[in-house]
Design a protein around this motif. Structure first.
Motif, mmCIF file in Angstrom:
data_model
loop_
_atom_site.group_PDB
_atom_site.id
_atom_site.type_symbol
_atom_site.label_atom_id
_atom_site.label_comp_id
_atom_site.label_asym_id
_atom_site.label_seq_id
_atom_site.Cartn_x
_atom_site.Cartn_y
_atom_site.Cartn_z
ATOM 1 N N ALA A 190 0.985 -1.136 -0.004
ATOM 2 C CA ALA A 190 0.079 -0.057 -0.081
ATOM 3 C C ALA A 190 0.971 1.192 -0.111
ATOM 4 O O ALA A 190 2.022 1.295 0.015
ATOM 5 C CB ALA A 190 -0.977 -0.088 1.255
ATOM 6 N N ASP A 191 0.183 2.385 -0.311
ATOM 7 C CA ASP A 191 0.891 3.773 0.015
ATOM 8 C C ASP A 191 2.120 3.833 -0.812
ATOM 9 O O ASP A 191 3.287 4.175 -0.439
ATOM 10 C CB ASP A 191 1.342 3.969 1.531
ATOM 11 N N PRO A 192 2.150 3.442 -2.079
ATOM 12 C CA PRO A 192 3.390 3.317 -2.926
ATOM 13 C C PRO A 192 4.121 4.858 -3.265
ATOM 14 O O PRO A 192 3.530 5.484 -3.816
ATOM 15 C CB PRO A 192 3.012 2.713 -4.184
ATOM 16 N N PRO A 204 6.611 0.994 -0.589
ATOM 17 C CA PRO A 204 5.438 0.779 -0.301
ATOM 18 C C PRO A 204 5.109 0.530 1.178
ATOM 19 O O PRO A 204 6.320 0.077 1.880
ATOM 20 C CB PRO A 204 4.589 -0.127 -1.134
ATOM 21 N N SER A 205 4.437 0.561 2.039
ATOM 22 C CA SER A 205 3.982 0.053 3.134
ATOM 23 C C SER A 205 3.508 -1.423 2.923
ATOM 24 O O SER A 205 3.121 -1.668 1.867
ATOM 25 C CB SER A 205 3.062 0.925 4.136
ATOM 26 N N HIS A 206 3.566 -2.207 3.980
ATOM 27 C CA HIS A 206 3.452 -3.604 3.744
ATOM 28 C C HIS A 206 2.314 -4.214 4.889
ATOM 29 O O HIS A 206 2.524 -4.485 5.861
ATOM 30 C CB HIS A 206 4.731 -4.338 4.224
ATOM 31 N N ASN A 223 -2.228 -2.868 9.870
ATOM 32 C CA ASN A 223 -0.982 -3.668 10.679
ATOM 33 C C ASN A 223 0.107 -3.834 9.589
ATOM 34 O O ASN A 223 -0.081 -4.568 8.732
ATOM 35 C CB ASN A 223 -1.534 -5.075 11.004
ATOM 36 N N MET A 224 1.362 -3.097 10.129
ATOM 37 C CA MET A 224 2.356 -2.955 9.407
ATOM 38 C C MET A 224 3.451 -3.305 10.167
ATOM 39 O O MET A 224 3.805 -2.365 11.153
ATOM 40 C CB MET A 224 2.772 -1.921 8.409
ATOM 41 N N ALA A 225 4.548 -4.204 10.030
ATOM 42 C CA ALA A 225 5.606 -4.437 10.813
ATOM 43 C C ALA A 225 7.023 -4.036 10.009
ATOM 44 O O ALA A 225 7.920 -3.912 10.821
ATOM 45 C CB ALA A 225 5.778 -5.762 11.366
ATOM 46 N N GLY A 257 3.011 13.009 13.666
ATOM 47 C CA GLY A 257 2.079 12.646 12.523
ATOM 48 C C GLY A 257 2.786 11.560 11.429
ATOM 49 O O GLY A 257 3.604 10.962 12.009
ATOM 50 N N ILE A 258 2.094 11.334 10.409
ATOM 51 C CA ILE A 258 2.235 10.421 9.499
ATOM 52 C C ILE A 258 2.523 10.738 8.373
ATOM 53 O O ILE A 258 2.582 12.128 7.922
ATOM 54 C CB ILE A 258 1.146 9.412 9.674
ATOM 55 N N ASP A 259 2.648 9.855 7.374
ATOM 56 C CA ASP A 259 2.688 10.039 5.809
ATOM 57 C C ASP A 259 3.715 11.202 5.292
ATOM 58 O O ASP A 259 3.581 12.105 4.696
ATOM 59 C CB ASP A 259 1.285 10.455 5.371
ATOM 60 N N PRO A 260 5.205 10.931 5.801
ATOM 61 C CA PRO A 260 6.169 11.685 5.291
ATOM 62 C C PRO A 260 6.112 11.698 3.872
ATOM 63 O O PRO A 260 6.359 10.659 3.114
ATOM 64 C CB PRO A 260 7.652 11.054 5.908
ATOM 65 N N ILE A 318 -7.608 15.202 5.325
ATOM 66 C CA ILE A 318 -6.676 15.214 4.568
ATOM 67 C C ILE A 318 -5.509 14.558 4.917
ATOM 68 O O ILE A 318 -4.959 14.864 6.193
ATOM 69 C CB ILE A 318 -6.343 16.826 4.062
ATOM 70 N N GLU A 319 -4.770 13.642 3.989
ATOM 71 C CA GLU A 319 -3.423 13.173 4.621
ATOM 72 C C GLU A 319 -2.546 12.843 3.312
ATOM 73 O O GLU A 319 -2.838 13.649 2.279
ATOM 74 C CB GLU A 319 -3.643 12.027 5.121
ATOM 75 N N GLY A 320 -1.533 11.969 3.628
ATOM 76 C CA GLY A 320 -0.683 11.688 2.450
ATOM 77 C C GLY A 320 -0.207 12.660 1.376
ATOM 78 O O GLY A 320 -0.329 12.598 0.238
ATOM 79 N N THR A 358 -9.023 4.037 1.962
ATOM 80 C CA THR A 358 -7.885 4.942 1.829
ATOM 81 C C THR A 358 -7.545 4.720 0.385
ATOM 82 O O THR A 358 -7.604 4.023 -0.450
ATOM 83 C CB THR A 358 -6.591 4.579 2.640
ATOM 84 N N ASN A 359 -7.002 6.072 -0.138
ATOM 85 C CA ASN A 359 -6.090 5.907 -1.394
ATOM 86 C C ASN A 359 -4.613 6.627 -0.909
ATOM 87 O O ASN A 359 -4.798 7.778 -0.136
ATOM 88 C CB ASN A 359 -6.579 6.660 -2.350
ATOM 89 N N HIS A 360 -3.581 6.451 -1.600
ATOM 90 C CA HIS A 360 -2.427 7.102 -1.417
ATOM 91 C C HIS A 360 -1.418 6.828 -2.292
ATOM 92 O O HIS A 360 -1.364 5.636 -2.787
ATOM 93 C CB HIS A 360 -1.646 6.455 0.142
ATOM 94 N N HIS A 361 -0.880 7.913 -2.491
ATOM 95 C CA HIS A 361 -0.247 7.908 -3.930
ATOM 96 C C HIS A 361 1.192 8.605 -4.186
ATOM 97 O O HIS A 361 1.623 9.118 -3.138
ATOM 98 C CB HIS A 361 -1.421 8.818 -4.921
ATOM 99 N N ASN A 369 -6.045 -4.561 3.711
ATOM 100 C CA ASN A 369 -5.164 -5.406 3.186
ATOM 101 C C ASN A 369 -5.024 -4.968 1.681
ATOM 102 O O ASN A 369 -5.665 -5.578 0.783
ATOM 103 C CB ASN A 369 -5.379 -7.052 3.228
ATOM 104 N N ARG A 370 -4.172 -3.931 1.296
ATOM 105 C CA ARG A 370 -4.133 -3.467 -0.046
ATOM 106 C C ARG A 370 -3.184 -3.952 -1.040
ATOM 107 O O ARG A 370 -2.428 -4.567 -0.651
ATOM 108 C CB ARG A 370 -4.035 -1.880 0.297
ATOM 109 N N SER A 371 -3.365 -3.350 -2.121
ATOM 110 C CA SER A 371 -2.239 -3.724 -3.220
ATOM 111 C C SER A 371 -2.222 -2.500 -4.171
ATOM 112 O O SER A 371 -3.031 -1.674 -4.291
ATOM 113 C CB SER A 371 -2.814 -5.063 -4.111
HETATM 114 O O1 FUB Z 1 -1.264 2.677 5.375
HETATM 115 C C1 FUB Z 1 -1.800 3.392 6.318
HETATM 116 C C2 FUB Z 1 -2.278 4.877 6.198
HETATM 117 O O2 FUB Z 1 -3.513 4.558 5.461
HETATM 118 C C3 FUB Z 1 -1.343 5.681 5.549
HETATM 119 O O3 FUB Z 1 -0.515 6.296 6.151
HETATM 120 C C4 FUB Z 1 -2.518 6.598 5.057
HETATM 121 O O4 FUB Z 1 -2.031 7.666 3.802
HETATM 122 C C5 FUB Z 1 -3.540 5.840 4.336
HETATM 123 O O5 FUB Z 1 -3.010 5.162 3.188
#
Ligand code: FUB
Length: 287
Positions: free
Chosen positions: A6-8, A21-23, A38-40, A131-134, A181-183, A235-238, A263-265
């Protein structure tokens, strides 16, 4: 690919396209948060033709980050950039003893000599960042900027060492603030700076953007890059990248897990611009 991604963030290094990406995983029984992200750890992938991909393996694990909660399963959306011959991997995770919610998150940096790693995490997170999403954008003059989110978008200059903030933190109040708003993902094309981001205007995220003549804004809201997913994925993250003279939008949906949207792809589609620099809306190839 044999794993949920996800989040590529797509980047071009040494004439190859790398995706960081995240996993997404299903955590071991009794660990993580049920029905949640859940991402480790993180893997990095590369390709020269966007068809054949190499998984270079794990580049960072939550247990190896000195300041992080090693059982948080919160290694969310990352970014990676190159400067002065080094590769800097930016990732969010939850601090030790932090409660739930985005307040307990900060952003760390792991440094490598090659895009594939090995990456060495810094002993502490970036001070002043919650915060998140650097996302890191390096301008033509070499100045680097860090953007991140916590319900809205924040940004600051980075020092030349790429590890510390070098300015006041700015919020971008000119970006329409109704809804989550994020990402953030910032890039430049023909002297136009694009601030692109997922926005929950209704129930799920759509990708929107604004433009400016300065990487710190103010950004003029321009519109939607991609509508909400028809699958209902929350979510969408791009990221947006130019590779071999073609622009691409990398993003995610839940194609390999239609009944569970955590559980995204990842997906990629070509992206095109209008004459005036506006982004043409991207209609997903796969619907
Ligand atoms: O993947 C976890 C969170 O969901 C991300 O940090 C956000 O951008 C959203 O995609």
């Amino acid at each position: 690919m044999d794993q949920f991604t996800a989040d590529p963030t797509a980047r071009v290094f040494n004439e190859k396209l790398y995706v960081f990406p995240s996993h997404d995983i299903v955590p071991p029984k009794g660990e993580g948060r049920a029905e949640w992200f859940n991402m480790a750890d993180y893997h990095v992938f590369s390709s020269e033709d966007l068809t054949e991909w190499t998984d270079h393996g794990k580049i960072l694990d939550q247990k190896d980050v000195p300041w992080a909660d090693p059982k948080a399963y919160s290694m969310w959306a990352p970014d990676a950039v190159s400067k002065n011959g080094k590769f800097y991997f930016y990732f969010p995770t939850r601090l030790k003893d932090a409660g739930d919610g985005e307040k307990g998150f900060s952003i760390g940096v792991a440094v490598a000599d090659k895009p594939e790693g090995p990456y060495k995490p810094q002993p502490n997170h970036i001070q002043g960042v919650e915060g998140i999403d650097p996302n890191v954008f390096i301008d033509k003059d070499g100045q680097a900027y860090l953007y991140w989110s916590r319900g809205k978008i924040y940004g600051a200059k980075l020092k030349d060492n790429m590890l510390e903030l070098d300015s006041e933190i700015k919020t971008f109040e000119e970006i329409p603030q109704k809804g989550h708003i994020e990402g953030p993902f910032v890039f430049e094309r023909n002297a136009i700076y694009y601030m692109t981001y997922p926005h929950v205007a209704n129930n799920t995220e759509r990708l929107e953007y604004g433009t400016s003549d300065n990487p710190m804004g103010p950004f003029t809201h321009q519109g939607v890059i991609m509508d909400e997913s028809v699958s209902g994925t929350w979510t969408n993250h791009h990221s947006i990248v130019n590779y071999k003279d073609q622009w691409y939008l990398f993003y995610h949906d839940n194609d390999l897990s239609p009944d569970f949207d955590k559980n995204r792809s990842i997906r990629a589609d070509s992206l095109f611009f209008e004459e005036n620099g506006n982004i043409k809306k991207v209609i997903p190839t796969k619907r």
